[in-house]
Scaffold this motif. Sequence first.
Motif, PDB file in Angstrom:
ATOM      1  N   GLN A   1      57.079 -11.484  14.219  1.00  0.00           N
ATOM      2  CA  GLN A   1      55.683 -11.621  13.378  1.00  0.00           C
ATOM      3  C   GLN A   1      54.781 -10.717  14.165  1.00  0.00           C
ATOM      4  O   GLN A   1      54.269 -10.549  15.389  1.00  0.00           O
ATOM      5  CB  GLN A   1      55.326 -13.227  13.805  1.00  0.00           C
ATOM      6  N   VAL A   2      54.012 -10.008  13.245  1.00  0.00           N
ATOM      7  CA  VAL A   2      53.011  -9.119  13.634  1.00  0.00           C
ATOM      8  C   VAL A   2      51.671  -9.704  13.871  1.00  0.00           C
ATOM      9  O   VAL A   2      51.297 -10.548  13.239  1.00  0.00           O
ATOM     10  CB  VAL A   2      52.831  -7.785  12.743  1.00  0.00           C
ATOM     11  N   GLN A   3      50.937  -9.471  15.136  1.00  0.00           N
ATOM     12  CA  GLN A   3      49.815 -10.014  15.454  1.00  0.00           C
ATOM     13  C   GLN A   3      49.006  -8.936  16.160  1.00  0.00           C
ATOM     14  O   GLN A   3      49.326  -8.182  17.030  1.00  0.00           O
ATOM     15  CB  GLN A   3      50.065 -11.400  16.607  1.00  0.00           C
ATOM     16  N   ALA A  24      48.367  -5.413  20.192  1.00  0.00           N
ATOM     17  CA  ALA A  24      49.299  -5.613  19.525  1.00  0.00           C
ATOM     18  C   ALA A  24      50.543  -6.251  19.655  1.00  0.00           C
ATOM     19  O   ALA A  24      51.093  -5.765  20.651  1.00  0.00           O
ATOM     20  CB  ALA A  24      49.468  -4.478  18.543  1.00  0.00           C
ATOM     21  N   SER A  25      51.357  -6.871  19.141  1.00  0.00           N
ATOM     22  CA  SER A  25      52.668  -7.441  19.312  1.00  0.00           C
ATOM     23  C   SER A  25      53.399  -7.537  17.989  1.00  0.00           C
ATOM     24  O   SER A  25      52.949  -7.691  16.845  1.00  0.00           O
ATOM     25  CB  SER A  25      52.638  -8.735  20.039  1.00  0.00           C
ATOM     26  N   GLY A  26      54.678  -7.560  18.186  1.00  0.00           N
ATOM     27  CA  GLY A  26      55.704  -7.800  17.193  1.00  0.00           C
ATOM     28  C   GLY A  26      56.255  -6.628  16.587  1.00  0.00           C
ATOM     29  O   GLY A  26      57.277  -6.478  15.738  1.00  0.00           O
ATOM     30  N   ARG A  27      55.650  -5.410  16.890  1.00  0.00           N
ATOM     31  CA  ARG A  27      56.212  -4.009  16.436  1.00  0.00           C
ATOM     32  C   ARG A  27      55.216  -3.076  17.149  1.00  0.00           C
ATOM     33  O   ARG A  27      53.962  -3.303  17.445  1.00  0.00           O
ATOM     34  CB  ARG A  27      55.835  -3.741  15.123  1.00  0.00           C
ATOM     35  N   VAL A 108      44.433  -1.362   4.982  1.00  0.00           N
ATOM     36  CA  VAL A 108      44.807  -1.996   6.400  1.00  0.00           C
ATOM     37  C   VAL A 108      45.875  -3.006   6.280  1.00  0.00           C
ATOM     38  O   VAL A 108      45.943  -3.866   5.466  1.00  0.00           O
ATOM     39  CB  VAL A 108      43.562  -2.676   6.972  1.00  0.00           C
ATOM     40  N   ASP A 109      46.987  -2.698   6.975  1.00  0.00           N
ATOM     41  CA  ASP A 109      48.096  -3.630   6.860  1.00  0.00           C
ATOM     42  C   ASP A 109      47.935  -5.011   7.416  1.00  0.00           C
ATOM     43  O   ASP A 109      48.226  -6.002   7.066  1.00  0.00           O
ATOM     44  CB  ASP A 109      49.586  -2.897   7.372  1.00  0.00           C
ATOM     45  N   TYR A 110      47.416  -4.899   8.665  1.00  0.00           N
ATOM     46  CA  TYR A 110      47.306  -6.047   9.630  1.00  0.00           C
ATOM     47  C   TYR A 110      45.860  -6.240  10.114  1.00  0.00           C
ATOM     48  O   TYR A 110      45.040  -5.231  10.262  1.00  0.00           O
ATOM     49  CB  TYR A 110      48.101  -6.207  10.620  1.00  0.00           C
TER      50      TYR A 110
END
Length: 121
Positions: A1-3, A24-27, A108-110
């Motif tokens: 899960q991207v955060q 950033a986390s998840g990728r 914007v993706d996230y």
Amino acid sequence: QVQLVESGGGSVQAGGSLRLSCAASGRTFSTSAMGWFRQAPGKEREFVATINWDGYTYYADSVRGRFTISRDNAKNTVYLQMNSLKPEDTAVYYCGGPLWGSGTRPTVDYWGQGTQVTVSS
């Protein structure tokens, strides 16, 4: 899960400084353009600054010369150093990425959850 998690907001007097972080986390985002945006009460979210994967930066006219965006790819983190803050900089600041497209209205993706910055006169 991207955060994307922002931190570093707070209350300062005009002329002061703050440093925002976006972890950033998840990728990995090391090959992505990332950016900072802000939304003041009653206003639309607006572009503040972006940084490309190669370090190229772009700023809104209202913050150019006062704000600096940077990134540490090893930490998967983007920063926004804000100096000479003004009351009109008061807003919720959001980290966003990856960004697609150029200019001041990228896709914007996230999004992060935002961090409040309040500048008093």
